[in-house]
Design a protein around this motif. Sequence first.
Motif, short mmCIF file in Angstrom:
data_model
loop_
_atom_site.label_atom_id
_atom_site.label_comp_id
_atom_site.label_asym_id
_atom_site.label_seq_id
_atom_site.Cartn_x
_atom_site.Cartn_y
_atom_site.Cartn_z
N GLN A 147 -18.02 26.83 66.81
CA GLN A 147 -18.11 25.45 67.27
C GLN A 147 -16.74 24.78 67.24
O GLN A 147 -16.37 24.08 68.19
CB GLN A 147 -19.12 24.66 66.41
CG GLN A 147 -19.58 23.34 67.02
CD GLN A 147 -20.48 23.51 68.21
OE1 GLN A 147 -20.02 23.93 69.27
NE2 GLN A 147 -21.75 23.16 68.07
N GLN A 148 -15.99 25.00 66.17
CA GLN A 148 -14.64 24.42 66.09
C GLN A 148 -13.75 24.97 67.20
O GLN A 148 -12.97 24.24 67.80
CB GLN A 148 -14.00 24.73 64.73
CG GLN A 148 -14.61 23.95 63.58
CD GLN A 148 -13.91 24.25 62.26
OE1 GLN A 148 -12.76 24.71 62.23
NE2 GLN A 148 -14.61 24.01 61.16
N ILE A 171 -23.61 18.72 70.82
CA ILE A 171 -23.50 17.97 69.56
C ILE A 171 -23.12 16.52 69.89
O ILE A 171 -22.79 16.20 71.02
CB ILE A 171 -22.42 18.59 68.62
CG1 ILE A 171 -21.06 18.68 69.34
CG2 ILE A 171 -22.85 19.96 68.14
CD1 ILE A 171 -19.94 19.25 68.49
N SER A 172 -23.17 15.66 68.88
CA SER A 172 -22.84 14.26 69.11
C SER A 172 -21.32 14.11 69.22
O SER A 172 -20.57 14.97 68.74
CB SER A 172 -23.35 13.41 67.95
OG SER A 172 -22.63 13.73 66.78
N VAL A 178 -15.45 15.50 64.24
CA VAL A 178 -15.35 16.17 62.94
C VAL A 178 -14.90 17.61 63.14
O VAL A 178 -14.02 18.11 62.44
CB VAL A 178 -16.72 16.11 62.20
CG1 VAL A 178 -16.72 17.02 60.99
CG2 VAL A 178 -17.03 14.67 61.80
N ASN A 179 -15.52 18.28 64.11
CA ASN A 179 -15.15 19.67 64.38
C ASN A 179 -13.70 19.78 64.82
O ASN A 179 -12.98 20.70 64.43
CB ASN A 179 -16.07 20.26 65.46
CG ASN A 179 -17.33 20.87 64.89
OD1 ASN A 179 -17.32 22.00 64.41
ND2 ASN A 179 -18.41 20.12 64.90
N HIS A 182 -11.40 19.33 61.76
CA HIS A 182 -11.37 20.54 60.91
C HIS A 182 -10.64 21.68 61.62
O HIS A 182 -9.90 22.44 60.98
CB HIS A 182 -12.79 20.97 60.55
CG HIS A 182 -13.43 20.12 59.50
ND1 HIS A 182 -12.86 19.92 58.26
CD2 HIS A 182 -14.58 19.39 59.52
CE1 HIS A 182 -13.64 19.10 57.55
NE2 HIS A 182 -14.68 18.77 58.28
N ALA A 183 -10.84 21.77 62.92
CA ALA A 183 -10.20 22.86 63.68
C ALA A 183 -8.69 22.76 63.61
O ALA A 183 -7.99 23.75 63.32
CB ALA A 183 -10.68 22.84 65.13
N VAL A 184 -8.14 21.57 63.86
CA VAL A 184 -6.67 21.46 63.89
C VAL A 184 -6.10 21.65 62.49
O VAL A 184 -5.02 22.24 62.33
CB VAL A 184 -6.19 20.13 64.53
CG1 VAL A 184 -6.64 20.06 65.98
CG2 VAL A 184 -6.64 18.92 63.79
N LYS A 185 -6.83 21.20 61.48
CA LYS A 185 -6.34 21.41 60.11
C LYS A 185 -6.37 22.88 59.76
O LYS A 185 -5.44 23.41 59.13
CB LYS A 185 -7.18 20.60 59.12
CG LYS A 185 -6.89 19.12 59.17
CD LYS A 185 -7.54 18.36 58.04
CE LYS A 185 -6.56 18.13 56.91
NZ LYS A 185 -7.10 17.22 55.89
#
Lengths: 198, 224
Positions: A147-148, A171-172, A178-179, A182-185
């Motif tokens: 998903q990310q 997804i919303s 949020v995804n 988290h993905a870039v981090k």
Amino acid sequence: MSDEEVESATRVNPALLEQIHDGDRAAFSALIREHQRSVFFLSLRLTSGDEAFARDIVQKTFLQAWTHRASFRGEASFKSWILRIASNLAKNELRKAWRRREVASPPDEGEKGLSFGQPGPKNAFEQLAHGEARTYLRQAVDKLPNQQRRVVLLRLYEDLSFKEVGELCGISPNNAKVNFHHAVKNIRKFLAAQGVAA
Amino acid sequence: MNCPDPDLLTLVASLDSRNEADESEVLGDWTLDELRQHFSSCTRCREQSDDWSASLGHWQEVDLVRAGDFDAAYFEELAGTVERTLDGLEATHTPIKLSDRRLGQTWTAAMMSIAAVALLGLGLLWQKAEPTGETTPLTETSPRTSGNLEGELEAQGREIGRQILAAASAGDGEGYGEGEGLWTSADLLSPSADDEYDYFYSTSIHDIVDSLETDEVRSIISRL
């Protein structure tokens, strides 16, 4: 141009939509030529460069779109609709390929297994040649949960809003944000662990 | 100083290249203008935001694939491949001819054929009956006489149909004809089959009836 104006500009002309619903292949061909690059490159990025796979997804995507053209009512942009089809097809094909053990890693939906080791010395990612940087970036994106991965690719490379990204991924918009976050981090963590902090 | 959540900065960084009027909710409690004003006075937040912007910008530039390897000619060829795939789809999707339809969709044809067989059987019965001093109407001698002759004939025809099917299929265990999609006796008598005439099915019924000897037909009818 605001998001709304962009979306409005990318919506299919009602007359063109009617032609497509009536089975006008020439009208549909215009949309193929306009959007096939997006579908192709999304599929290519999802598989870190598998050209044959990407071509296959392009064909299947437009085949599905043509077969189910009656279900497209023009309320969203055609690009969003076609990328949603492509994204779902790519996800399914990748799962099948993994079951046949044609790809290295299974699809996973969580962040388990995202271990990056200890960060190495800081070298500027920006100073790497594009080819080398691309290799690291591919590895980083490949390590992301599905998903990310989809969210970050759609946001970074297809220039879609979080609302559109959310619709494509089922997804919303908040979940998409949020995804993305988290993905870039996680990408940065991986690059730092490889000693190519970005 | 009231700084935004550091996590917000990754999202802000993705906004820089776009006019995000409709994505103001991305920023939560902050507007883009408020954030920019904050950055002008908060070095730490500004540097973090710039850092993220630089990373994202560079990742976009590097890309995961070499997009430049795929030129206009490549995509023209790919579009042609897609078109041929769609041509292939349309070539195989021809309208189904009535004669190709499965037998399972011809309830009316079945009933018409059964009625035809019933009439044939009754005609044979009349032809072979012993002459008597009187000729009595069929309706007075039939054990199932009722005021509705048509209904009686249909009921008898249906029964004859069952018998004929059983006789026709007893030898080889198959229904009519050959191959897939043909009627079994259960399909034939199912009320769910639709009403359109099926030439193949009625031909088969007639063929079966024609192939029976007169005595065989009389034998079936006598069991009613």
